[in-house]
Design a protein around this motif. Structure first.
Motif, PDB file in Angstrom:
ATOM      1  N   CYS A   1      30.648  27.785  43.004  1.00 42.74           N
ATOM      2  CA  CYS A   1      30.345  29.081  42.380  1.00 42.74           C
ATOM      3  C   CYS A   1      30.859  30.247  43.434  1.00 42.74           C
ATOM      4  N   GLY A   2      32.118  29.885  44.088  1.00 36.37           N
ATOM      5  CA  GLY A   2      32.557  30.856  45.111  1.00 36.37           C
ATOM      6  C   GLY A   2      31.988  31.001  46.501  1.00 36.37           C
ATOM      7  N   TYR A   3      31.203  30.079  46.931  1.00 42.93           N
ATOM      8  CA  TYR A   3      30.339  30.114  48.022  1.00 42.93           C
ATOM      9  C   TYR A   3      31.580  30.072  49.243  1.00 42.93           C
ATOM     10  N   LEU A   4      32.534  29.513  49.329  1.00 49.31           N
ATOM     11  CA  LEU A   4      33.563  29.325  50.495  1.00 49.31           C
ATOM     12  C   LEU A   4      34.051  30.625  50.477  1.00 49.31           C
ATOM     13  N   VAL A   5      34.483  31.262  49.408  1.00 48.66           N
ATOM     14  CA  VAL A   5      35.351  32.617  49.462  1.00 48.66           C
ATOM     15  C   VAL A   5      34.336  34.040  49.772  1.00 48.66           C
ATOM     16  N   ALA A   6      33.083  33.602  49.371  1.00 50.73           N
ATOM     17  CA  ALA A   6      32.110  34.884  49.485  1.00 50.73           C
ATOM     18  C   ALA A   6      31.571  34.928  50.884  1.00 50.73           C
ATOM     19  N   THR A   7      31.459  33.809  51.776  1.00 52.93           N
ATOM     20  CA  THR A   7      30.685  34.065  52.947  1.00 52.93           C
ATOM     21  C   THR A   7      31.469  34.984  54.069  1.00 52.93           C
ATOM     22  N   PRO A   8      32.885  35.014  54.071  1.00 52.54           N
ATOM     23  CA  PRO A   8      33.527  35.599  55.192  1.00 52.54           C
ATOM     24  C   PRO A   8      33.476  37.033  54.717  1.00 52.54           C
ATOM     25  N   TRP A   9      33.007  37.584  53.449  1.00 60.37           N
ATOM     26  CA  TRP A   9      32.913  38.894  53.256  1.00 60.37           C
ATOM     27  C   TRP A   9      31.563  39.641  54.029  1.00 60.37           C
ATOM     28  N   ALA A  10      30.706  38.775  54.370  1.00 62.08           N
ATOM     29  CA  ALA A  10      29.446  39.154  55.061  1.00 62.08           C
ATOM     30  C   ALA A  10      29.897  40.033  56.497  1.00 62.08           C
ATOM     31  N   SER A  11      31.114  39.642  57.080  1.00 57.94           N
ATOM     32  CA  SER A  11      31.391  40.504  58.163  1.00 57.94           C
ATOM     33  C   SER A  11      31.943  41.902  57.697  1.00 57.94           C
ATOM     34  N   TYR A  12      32.365  42.100  56.362  1.00 62.53           N
ATOM     35  CA  TYR A  12      32.504  43.269  55.839  1.00 62.53           C
ATOM     36  C   TYR A  12      31.613  44.081  54.998  1.00 62.53           C
ATOM     37  N   GLY A  13      30.546  43.548  55.361  1.00 60.49           N
ATOM     38  CA  GLY A  13      29.183  44.449  54.421  1.00 60.49           C
ATOM     39  C   GLY A  13      28.741  43.667  53.284  1.00 60.49           C
ATOM     40  N   GLY A  14      29.441  42.616  53.113  1.00 64.41           N
ATOM     41  CA  GLY A  14      28.947  41.824  51.926  1.00 64.41           C
ATOM     42  C   GLY A  14      29.974  42.082  50.491  1.00 64.41           C
ATOM     43  N   LEU A  15      29.794  41.324  49.659  1.00 60.97           N
ATOM     44  CA  LEU A  15      30.531  41.445  48.346  1.00 60.97           C
ATOM     45  C   LEU A  15      30.277  42.795  47.666  1.00 60.97           C
TER      46      LEU A  15
END
Length: 255
Positions: free
Chosen positions: A238-252
């Motif tokens: 469900c896009g976990y691998l591509v979602a998690t790095p976005w936490a460094s930028y404030g999230g999705l």
């Protein structure tokens, strides 16, 4: 020609059960291999398959199961290795070697034993398809110091065996599920080891994976439609691998 013979380990529940049901629906003769024989038999009766008892971590048990399948059907065409156990999210000072060994013994050793026993028979017979169930936990860091490395080992093992048996016509691939709605995950939610909203928020699709979605990927990789595909690891997350790095930028950016 008779329909293909598919063996699914860990088929009594969860992802393994979903794979067994999907393979049966696709017209395969399905053997449901699980340590919980009565639960596997319940599913087998429902889908018109056959249940056998096996402890994937025990060499003699796996060898006996492989021979039983050969005696009953004369061949094996597909192997899905779904049997596995989870672990508690403990720091190394609290994660005992007994628990570490148990997780690695089932998840990695068990996958290897089943691949070795069934895969060599496929190779001798001129072909087949193996799909191993790993996890996105084997692709990223997390507080799973036995489970994560074991699943990373499954991914590596699949690549090694794809090269080993490819010349004999045996394809070996991996499916790495994200957080999937299964009875095992439900236990983690019930004990608050995991929080459903956190799991959903860590994916771009904002939901858990369904077991039937994992099964669909498995059926595809085991089918002639994937005849040129071997040695890959397919995340279904469900896009976990591509979602998690976005936490460094404030999230999705949620709509």
């Amino acid at each position: 020609m008779d329909s293909p013979v598919a063996v699914v380990t860990g088929a009594a529940s969860g992802i393994g059960e979903a794979c067994a049901r999907a393979l049966a629906a696709a017209g395969h003769q399905v053997v449901l291999a699980d340590r919980r024989f009565e639960d596997a038999q319940r599913v087998a009766v429902d889908i018109g398959g056959r249940a056998i008892a096996v402890d994937v971590a025990e060499e003699a048990s796996v060898a006996a199961a492989a021979q039983a399948v050969m005696d009953a059907f004369g061949r094996v065409d597909i192997l899905v290795n779904s049997a596995g156990v989870l672990q508690r999210t403990l720091p190394p000072g609290q994660l005992t070697m007994k628990e570490w060994d148990f997780v690695v013994r089932v998840d990695l050793r068990g996958t290897y034993l089943c691949c070795a026993e069934f895969g060599q028979r496929m190779a001798a017979g001129g072909g087949g398809a193996i799909v191993n169930i790993a996890s996105v936990a084997g692709m990223r860091s997390g507080p799973l110091h036995a489970y994560g490395p074991a699943k990373a080992g499954v991914i590596s093992l699949s690549e090694c065996l794809a090269a080993e048996w490819g010349p004999s016509g045996v394809r070996v691939n991996t499916v790495s599920p994200g957080f999937t709605a299964t009875p095992a995950l439900s236990k983690g939610l019930d004990t608050h080891t995991l929080e459903e909203e956190h799991l959903k928020a860590a994916t771009v699709l904002n939901r858990l994976v369904r077991a039937d979605e994992i099964a669909a990927a498995v059926v595809f990789l085991a089918s002639p439609a994937a005849s040129a595909i071997t040695g890959i690891n397919l995340p279904v997350d469900c896009g976990y691998l591509v979602a998690t790095p976005w936490a460094s930028y404030g999230g999705l950016r949620r709509s």
